[in-house]
Design a protein around this motif. Structure first.
Motif, PDB file in Angstrom:
ATOM      1  N   ALA A 222      52.081  40.053  41.615  1.00 55.43           N
ATOM      2  CA  ALA A 222      51.594  41.063  40.666  1.00 55.43           C
ATOM      3  C   ALA A 222      50.230  41.587  41.120  1.00 55.43           C
ATOM      4  N   ALA A 223      49.368  40.694  41.612  1.00 52.67           N
ATOM      5  CA  ALA A 223      48.046  41.125  42.089  1.00 52.67           C
ATOM      6  C   ALA A 223      48.191  42.035  43.312  1.00 52.67           C
ATOM      7  N   LEU A 224      49.114  41.701  44.221  1.00 56.36           N
ATOM      8  CA  LEU A 224      49.338  42.551  45.401  1.00 56.36           C
ATOM      9  C   LEU A 224      49.813  43.939  44.983  1.00 56.36           C
ATOM     10  N   ILE A 225      50.758  43.980  44.036  1.00 55.51           N
ATOM     11  CA  ILE A 225      51.286  45.276  43.580  1.00 55.51           C
ATOM     12  C   ILE A 225      50.174  46.084  42.897  1.00 55.51           C
ATOM     13  N   ALA A 226      49.364  45.390  42.098  1.00 62.73           N
ATOM     14  CA  ALA A 226      48.250  46.076  41.426  1.00 62.73           C
ATOM     15  C   ALA A 226      47.295  46.682  42.451  1.00 62.73           C
TER      16      ALA A 226
ATOM     17  N   VAL B 156      48.018  47.601  45.544  1.00 59.21           N
ATOM     18  CA  VAL B 156      48.690  48.748  46.183  1.00 59.21           C
ATOM     19  C   VAL B 156      48.550  49.993  45.302  1.00 59.21           C
ATOM     20  N   PHE B 157      48.622  49.803  43.975  1.00 63.68           N
ATOM     21  CA  PHE B 157      48.533  50.956  43.063  1.00 63.68           C
ATOM     22  C   PHE B 157      47.093  51.270  42.642  1.00 63.68           C
ATOM     23  N   GLY B 158      46.133  50.759  43.399  1.00 68.37           N
ATOM     24  CA  GLY B 158      44.753  51.210  43.211  1.00 68.37           C
ATOM     25  C   GLY B 158      43.815  50.246  42.502  1.00 68.37           C
ATOM     26  N   ALA B 159      44.323  49.081  42.069  1.00 72.00           N
ATOM     27  CA  ALA B 159      43.411  48.120  41.437  1.00 72.00           C
ATOM     28  C   ALA B 159      42.408  47.633  42.480  1.00 72.00           C
ATOM     29  N   GLU B 160      41.200  47.333  42.055  1.00 75.59           N
ATOM     30  CA  GLU B 160      40.211  46.874  43.032  1.00 75.59           C
ATOM     31  C   GLU B 160      40.020  45.366  42.903  1.00 75.59           C
ATOM     32  N   TRP B 161      38.775  44.915  42.938  1.00 81.33           N
ATOM     33  CA  TRP B 161      38.494  43.479  42.979  1.00 81.33           C
ATOM     34  C   TRP B 161      39.038  42.716  41.785  1.00 81.33           C
ATOM     35  N   TRP B 162      39.176  43.418  40.656  1.00 78.42           N
ATOM     36  CA  TRP B 162      39.526  42.698  39.430  1.00 78.42           C
ATOM     37  C   TRP B 162      40.924  42.085  39.468  1.00 78.42           C
ATOM     38  N   ALA B 163      41.843  42.678  40.261  1.00 76.75           N
ATOM     39  CA  ALA B 163      43.216  42.143  40.259  1.00 76.75           C
ATOM     40  C   ALA B 163      43.261  40.725  40.865  1.00 76.75           C
ATOM     41  N   PRO B 164      42.719  40.514  42.071  1.00 76.33           N
ATOM     42  CA  PRO B 164      42.700  39.140  42.596  1.00 76.33           C
ATOM     43  C   PRO B 164      41.874  38.177  41.724  1.00 76.33           C
ATOM     44  N   VAL B 165      40.774  38.696  41.159  1.00 76.31           N
ATOM     45  CA  VAL B 165      39.939  37.826  40.312  1.00 76.31           C
ATOM     46  C   VAL B 165      40.701  37.445  39.038  1.00 76.31           C
ATOM     47  N   ALA B 166      41.454  38.398  38.489  1.00 77.05           N
ATOM     48  CA  ALA B 166      42.267  38.094  37.302  1.00 77.05           C
ATOM     49  C   ALA B 166      43.327  37.048  37.635  1.00 77.05           C
TER      50      ALA B 166
END
Lengths: 222, 243
Positions: free
Chosen positions: B115-119, B121-131
């Protein structure tokens, strides 16, 4: 690179190494996370996310099951991000190659750590048998310190190699696009092999195939 | 600090002293030590034996090791025979390992990471891996606490408690979701790479298919890292010679 950035990279890589071997095993060792944090330290989040995502494909293949042998991707990702931050994402393949090389060394270092822990436990067998007060804590924290040194050493090596690759690599060439494609294809193979192994049978394989189809359609039409 | 809290803290680093001789045994013994404090006051001889037993060979999933720590401790306080406690400990290794591997390593981890990888790809920044880390940290804390309490509550009957545990029911859903999310994430991550379209895109697909074909052969010991290094070195050499 400022001393603060260097310190930041060292902390990120060390924490990643510790998270994998000692705990708490909450994804801090994953390339996507270590890469993102390294990118933030360097002020180049794009390099962190691109390298972290590419190396995560390779890491997805492996389950960190206790007795199995697996690479340690975290500290190496820090070096790979540093290299790509210098040379740019058009030579991503160089960062991926460096990350994979360091992950292999990381895997060897894990086996050394476990053997060293076994030697320490065997050496303390008399104290364990007599149950000398505090012996378990001594053994446990000595092992933790060993892992700390391992993680620091691995991260320092990764930073040194990342700096060297960043400064010594050739200028961009048209071949780089093809080499990047090779790196991403190999990563896809690793991730899908791991997913197939985990899926094992019927419904999970179908779910994997459905996901794959959805991803391909999104790439084609989005 | 309360013994249960100290034991909980120690369970978070249970793998630190992992070794090829006792595997997680030293870590488990270290986690049991605070829980056995009252026994040390009332029955020092049994307490020493109990800690020794707790530090013997043990291997399971780190998230769920608390079940064994709690059950062993409770059994010691209940005065269960030492041999029976050793058998309990040995019997817990495989089920806890299998449950944790399926639920976390092959279930929740790939779901959260995919889910973090997909996020991203769709433009999420640092917050996706941190989440992703924040989610797994919460899960780790909750599961470790649950495992320790389940073990302490059940003692020698912990097998029944595990049979009835609700988390077992999550395994099928976690496995299916993981397979779907990873399946979707892989082409999205590859396709997001600049330049991997047209000819290079075809090359990426060919390399992936070759890797899949090699990896699925039972006679070959495939590792993604080894395959990646091999094809990259070969491709770099070809580019030097031809280019």
């Amino acid at each position: 690179m400022s001393p603060f950035q260097l310190l930041g990279l060292l902390v990120v890589g060390t924490v990643a190494g510790l998270d994998l071997a000692s705990g708490p095993q909450v994804l801090l060792a994953r390339p996507l996370v270590a890469g993102t944090l390294a990118g933030l330290c360097l002020g180049d989040l794009t390099a962190g996310l691109v390298v972290g995502s590419a190396l995560e494909l390779f890491a997805l293949e492996v389950l960190p099951v206790g007795a199995s042998r697996y690479p340690d991707h975290g500290p190496g990702t820090v070096g790979a991000v540093l290299a790509v931050a210098y040379i740019g994402p058009h030579q991503l393949w160089l960062g991926v190659m460096l990350g994979l090389f360091l992950a292999t060394i990381g895997g060897w270092s894990l086996r050394w750590l476990r053997r060293a822990n076994a030697v320490a436990v065997a050496g303390a067998s008399a104290a364990l048998q007599a149950f000398v007060p505090g012996i378990l804590g001594q053994l446990h924290w000595a092992a933790f310190r060993r892992d700390l040194l391992r993680s620091i050493g691995l991260t320092a090596l990764a930073i040194a190699l990342g700096w060297a690759v960043g400064h010594l690599s050739a200028p961009p060439r048209t071949w780089d696009t093809w080499l990047n494609a090779t790196a991403m294809g190999a990563g896809a193979a690793a991730a899908l092999n791991g997913a197939l192994r985990n899926a094992g049978h019927g419904r999970r394989v179908a779910a994997l195939g459905t996901g794959l189809l959805a991803g391909v359609l999104l790439v084609a039409f989005a | 600090m309360r013994p249960e809290l100290r034991s909980f803290g120690r369970l978070l680093t249970i793998q630190a002293s992992w070794n090829y001789e006792r595997m997680s045994g030293i870590g488990l013994g270290y986690a049991c030590e605070p829980l056995l404090g009252d026994l040390a006051a009332s029955d020092p001889a049994r307490s020493g034996e109990a800690v020794l037993r707790a530090a013997g060979f043990f291997n399971s999933h780190p998230y769920l090791a608390g079940v064994a720590a709690g059950a062993e401790t409770r059994a010691e306080y209940d005065g269960v025979d030492g041999k029976q406690i050793e058998r309990l400990r040995a019997a817990l290794c495989s089920p806890l390992g299998a449950l944790g591997d399926q639920l976390f390593w092959a279930g929740l981890w790939p779901v959260v990471l995919g889910a973090a990888l997909i996020a991203v790809v769709f433009g999420a920044e640092w917050w996706a891996p941190v989440a992703a880390v924040a989610i797994m940290l919460l899960v780790r804390v909750w599961v470790t606490r649950w495992a320790l309490r389940t073990g302490l509550r059940s003692g020698i009957q912990v097998g029944v408690a595990l049979q009835n545990a609700r988390i077992r029911a999550w395994i099928p859903a976690a496995g299916l979701t993981a397979a779907f999310v990873i399946g979707a994430a892989v082409p999205l991550v590859v396709g997001a790479e600049d330049g991997v379209r047209g000819g290079p895109g075809v090359l990426a697909v060919v390399v992936a298919l070759v890797g899949l074909a090699v990896g699925q052969r039972k006679s070959v010991r495939f590792t993604g890292v080894g395959f990646g290094l091999t094809v990259l070195v070969a491709a770099a050499l070809v580019s030097l010679v031809v280019g």
